[in-house]
Design a protein around this motif. Sequence first.
Motif, PDB file in Angstrom:
ATOM      1  N   TYR A   1       0.829  -1.205   0.000  1.00 13.82           N
ATOM      2  CA  TYR A   1       0.000   0.000   0.000  1.00 13.82           C
ATOM      3  C   TYR A   1       0.867   1.261   0.000  1.00 13.82           C
ATOM      4  O   TYR A   1       0.572   2.231  -0.708  1.00 13.82           O
ATOM      5  N   VAL A   2       1.921   1.238   0.817  1.00 15.08           N
ATOM      6  CA  VAL A   2       2.807   2.404   0.881  1.00 15.08           C
ATOM      7  C   VAL A   2       3.516   2.604  -0.458  1.00 15.08           C
ATOM      8  O   VAL A   2       3.639   3.732  -0.952  1.00 15.08           O
ATOM      9  N   LEU A   3       3.971   1.515  -1.054  1.00 10.77           N
ATOM     10  CA  LEU A   3       4.639   1.609  -2.354  1.00 10.77           C
ATOM     11  C   LEU A   3       3.688   2.150  -3.417  1.00 10.77           C
ATOM     12  O   LEU A   3       4.058   3.028  -4.213  1.00 10.77           O
ATOM     13  N   LEU A   4       2.457   1.651  -3.425  1.00  8.88           N
ATOM     14  CA  LEU A   4       1.465   2.125  -4.394  1.00  8.88           C
ATOM     15  C   LEU A   4       1.156   3.605  -4.185  1.00  8.88           C
ATOM     16  O   LEU A   4       1.059   4.378  -5.153  1.00  8.88           O
ATOM     17  N   LEU A   5       1.017   4.008  -2.937  1.00  7.75           N
ATOM     18  CA  LEU A   5       0.739   5.410  -2.630  1.00  7.75           C
ATOM     19  C   LEU A   5       1.880   6.301  -3.100  1.00  7.75           C
ATOM     20  O   LEU A   5       1.653   7.336  -3.750  1.00  7.75           O
TER      21      LEU A   5
ATOM     22  N   CYS B   1       4.280   5.689  -5.377  1.00  2.15           N
ATOM     23  CA  CYS B   1       4.422   5.695  -6.838  1.00  2.15           C
ATOM     24  C   CYS B   1       3.326   6.537  -7.494  1.00  2.15           C
ATOM     25  O   CYS B   1       3.596   7.293  -8.442  1.00  2.15           O
ATOM     26  N   SER B   2       2.111   6.428  -6.996  1.00  2.00           N
ATOM     27  CA  SER B   2       1.002   7.194  -7.569  1.00  2.00           C
ATOM     28  C   SER B   2       1.223   8.689  -7.391  1.00  2.00           C
ATOM     29  O   SER B   2       1.005   9.481  -8.321  1.00  2.00           O
ATOM     30  N   ALA B   3       1.655   9.081  -6.188  1.00  2.00           N
ATOM     31  CA  ALA B   3       1.897  10.501  -5.926  1.00  2.00           C
ATOM     32  C   ALA B   3       3.027  11.033  -6.798  1.00  2.00           C
ATOM     33  O   ALA B   3       2.941  12.141  -7.353  1.00  2.00           O
ATOM     34  N   TYR B   4       4.079  10.254  -6.945  1.00  2.00           N
ATOM     35  CA  TYR B   4       5.229  10.696  -7.735  1.00  2.00           C
ATOM     36  C   TYR B   4       4.856  10.846  -9.204  1.00  2.00           C
ATOM     37  O   TYR B   4       5.181  11.854  -9.849  1.00  2.00           O
ATOM     38  N   LEU B   5       4.166   9.848  -9.745  1.00  2.00           N
ATOM     39  CA  LEU B   5       3.785   9.901 -11.155  1.00  2.00           C
ATOM     40  C   LEU B   5       2.814  11.048 -11.424  1.00  2.00           C
ATOM     41  O   LEU B   5       2.858  11.673 -12.493  1.00  2.00           O
ATOM     42  N   TYR B   6       1.953  11.328 -10.468  1.00  2.00           N
ATOM     43  CA  TYR B   6       1.019  12.454 -10.614  1.00  2.00           C
ATOM     44  C   TYR B   6       1.782  13.766 -10.763  1.00  2.00           C
ATOM     45  O   TYR B   6       1.521  14.559 -11.682  1.00  2.00           O
TER      46      TYR B   6
ATOM     47  N   SER C   1       9.806  17.395  -6.974  1.00  2.00           N
ATOM     48  CA  SER C   1      10.389  16.058  -7.081  1.00  2.00           C
ATOM     49  C   SER C   1      11.548  15.859  -6.107  1.00  2.00           C
ATOM     50  O   SER C   1      11.806  14.739  -5.667  1.00  2.00           O
ATOM     51  N   SER C   2      12.246  16.931  -5.751  1.00  5.04           N
ATOM     52  CA  SER C   2      13.385  16.784  -4.841  1.00  5.04           C
ATOM     53  C   SER C   2      12.938  16.256  -3.482  1.00  5.04           C
ATOM     54  O   SER C   2      13.572  15.347  -2.913  1.00  5.04           O
ATOM     55  N   LEU C   3      11.836  16.789  -2.958  1.00  7.83           N
ATOM     56  CA  LEU C   3      11.347  16.317  -1.663  1.00  7.83           C
ATOM     57  C   LEU C   3      10.823  14.886  -1.755  1.00  7.83           C
ATOM     58  O   LEU C   3      10.990  14.097  -0.822  1.00  7.83           O
ATOM     59  N   LEU C   4      10.210  14.534  -2.874  1.00  6.43           N
ATOM     60  CA  LEU C   4       9.743  13.157  -3.033  1.00  6.43           C
ATOM     61  C   LEU C   4      10.916  12.194  -3.168  1.00  6.43           C
ATOM     62  O   LEU C   4      10.851  11.054  -2.698  1.00  6.43           O
TER      63      LEU C   4
END
Length: 242
Positions: free
Chosen positions: A43-47, A49-54, A63-66
Amino acid sequence: TAAPGPQLFLSLCLSRLKFPSDLDELRELAETLKFYKQEHYGYVLLLYCSAYLYKQSFAIPGSSLLNMLAGAIFGPWEGLFLACLLTTSGSTFCFLLSRAFGKQYVVHFFPEKVALLQRKAEENRSSLFFFLLFLRFFPMTPNWFLNITCPVLNIPMPIFFSSVFIGLIPYNFICVRTGSILSEISSLDDIFSWGTLAQLLAIALVALLPGALIKRYGHAHLKVDGLDGDGRDQAGRHRKRR
């Protein structure tokens, strides 16, 4: 203490989680997600990845903070792999969106910058991959702007993809390592430990060495004069207004 179930995790995501805007929020978010990762890794990985791709797909800064968050949650090496994969994938989605819907808007809002990049891309057509690497290593033009402009420049997808993946490895490494270090530091004494100092030295080398090599190649083989002129300022001013 066991992490709550998926339903509570989803409720937390909807009510409390948000994109970090500073280091304090980053540390707090990292601690929360590391706690849930113990039993809900998927769930954490999906969350994440989804936030980053968005953010990457729609050219949203941050992107630096992510990347730092990836280092804090997943560790330096898994975090680096994720950051490189997601940066490249998100940039490619942004490229495709721009090619399908945004080319005319890019030309309309940034005519001078686009014209400059078109001229430089044509002058460096025989070394296009290294030209794009140069732009990634030395961000005379913001990465988000390169992502939306490359379709206008008729950059082939394979060259775009590989230049993003390779060109942003040093940047991703620096951010991910920084996040990993910040998550491990609990006092000032930790900063001056031999392990932390060695990691900081590695970050400095990764930041300087590839840039020095590509800069030397660029001066010898590429035509990049004028890329740090008014066009960059035009793009920056428009981005700030948004």
